[in-house]
Design a protein around this motif. Sequence first.
Motif, PDB file in Angstrom:
ATOM      1  N   HIS A  91      21.860  50.189  36.550  1.00 35.93           N
ATOM      2  CA  HIS A  91      23.251  49.796  36.354  1.00 35.93           C
ATOM      3  C   HIS A  91      23.992  50.760  35.433  1.00 35.93           C
ATOM      4  O   HIS A  91      25.210  50.926  35.564  1.00 35.93           O
ATOM      5  N   PHE A 125      30.918  49.049  39.823  1.00 36.27           N
ATOM      6  CA  PHE A 125      31.078  48.147  38.685  1.00 36.27           C
ATOM      7  C   PHE A 125      30.590  46.739  39.036  1.00 36.27           C
ATOM      8  O   PHE A 125      29.936  46.076  38.221  1.00 36.27           O
ATOM      9  N   ARG A 126      30.914  46.285  40.248  1.00 36.44           N
ATOM     10  CA  ARG A 126      30.519  44.940  40.663  1.00 36.44           C
ATOM     11  C   ARG A 126      28.997  44.821  40.723  1.00 36.44           C
ATOM     12  O   ARG A 126      28.409  43.845  40.246  1.00 36.44           O
ATOM     13  N   LEU A 129      27.434  44.736  37.299  1.00 38.57           N
ATOM     14  CA  LEU A 129      27.574  43.419  36.682  1.00 38.57           C
ATOM     15  C   LEU A 129      26.568  42.434  37.263  1.00 38.57           C
ATOM     16  O   LEU A 129      26.023  41.589  36.540  1.00 38.57           O
ATOM     17  N   GLU A 130      26.282  42.537  38.542  1.00 38.20           N
ATOM     18  CA  GLU A 130      25.273  41.678  39.157  1.00 38.20           C
ATOM     19  C   GLU A 130      23.904  41.917  38.538  1.00 38.20           C
ATOM     20  O   GLU A 130      23.120  40.980  38.345  1.00 38.20           O
ATOM     21  N   ASP A 132      23.343  43.203  35.499  1.00 40.83           N
ATOM     22  CA  ASP A 132      23.367  42.917  34.055  1.00 40.83           C
ATOM     23  C   ASP A 132      24.554  42.001  33.786  1.00 40.83           C
ATOM     24  O   ASP A 132      25.561  42.408  33.200  1.00 40.83           O
ATOM     25  N   ASP A 133      24.425  40.749  34.228  1.00 41.10           N
ATOM     26  CA  ASP A 133      25.562  39.828  34.186  1.00 41.10           C
ATOM     27  C   ASP A 133      25.900  39.346  32.775  1.00 41.10           C
ATOM     28  O   ASP A 133      26.902  38.650  32.580  1.00 41.10           O
ATOM     29  N   ASN A 135      26.555  41.451  30.386  1.00 36.58           N
ATOM     30  CA  ASN A 135      27.281  42.552  29.766  1.00 36.58           C
ATOM     31  C   ASN A 135      28.785  42.333  29.920  1.00 36.58           C
ATOM     32  O   ASN A 135      29.323  42.508  31.013  1.00 36.58           O
ATOM     33  N   TYR A 138      30.989  45.315  31.372  1.00 38.28           N
ATOM     34  CA  TYR A 138      31.008  45.519  32.815  1.00 38.28           C
ATOM     35  C   TYR A 138      32.059  44.632  33.469  1.00 38.28           C
ATOM     36  O   TYR A 138      32.783  45.052  34.386  1.00 38.28           O
ATOM     37  N   LYS A 139      32.152  43.408  33.000  1.00 38.30           N
ATOM     38  CA  LYS A 139      33.150  42.487  33.553  1.00 38.30           C
ATOM     39  C   LYS A 139      34.558  42.984  33.269  1.00 38.30           C
ATOM     40  O   LYS A 139      35.441  42.940  34.138  1.00 38.30           O
ATOM     41  N   LEU A 142      35.322  45.917  35.567  1.00 42.52           N
ATOM     42  CA  LEU A 142      35.559  45.464  36.934  1.00 42.52           C
ATOM     43  C   LEU A 142      36.952  44.859  37.068  1.00 42.52           C
ATOM     44  O   LEU A 142      37.682  45.139  38.030  1.00 42.52           O
TER      45      LEU A 142
END
Length: 211
Positions: A91, A125-126, A129-130, A132-133, A135, A138-139, A142
Amino acid sequence: VVVCKAMDMSMMNDPRAQAEMLSQLEEQIQQARHAVDLNPRDATSLAKWGECLLELSMLKQGPGDSQEAKQLLLLSVEKLRKSLEIYPDNHNAMVVLASALNARAFLQPDHDVACELFEEAKGNFRRALELDDSNPRYKELLEAMDSAPQLHAQVMQQLHAQGQSAAFGMGGGAGPKVSDEDWFYDWLGWGILIVGSLGVVAMLNAKAQGV
């Protein structure tokens, strides 16, 4: 693993700091290249190579260096993609690749081409995030992508207005007419790339150093 030292905005106006950073990046790129020569499937070294190329492209931002900077950016994308072909679930590499794609997008005068790059960046980016949700960065990255096409349109509108003024000598002496590509890259000054990408690289470096 060698971690590239993240640049900050003050460094861009400090020739001594730039020279030091340039030397460090070139050394780190040589190390990554050597590691990949020994093992072409070294995904970690490929990712680091791509990350350092991205940072190096930011240093090569002067008008006389724009072509070299563009080539470094393309090489960065190439190395990061190769890394992800070998290790698809990295990621960190996805986020750096997304940053490089965003930089490329903002350097595209064609809005449709830029939007294609934005979509690819958004997908990275999506996926990051999947993987390393937990983080929050990342959100945030995105979510920020939703405004990228509109920002690109605004930047292009301003650049074209400035470029036309420069090309026809408006607002000053009658200077030589420049090509669209020349004024585009010179006026842009890689500012979007610096703002959009350095924050991501700095974030990854801080994480790697346990900050």
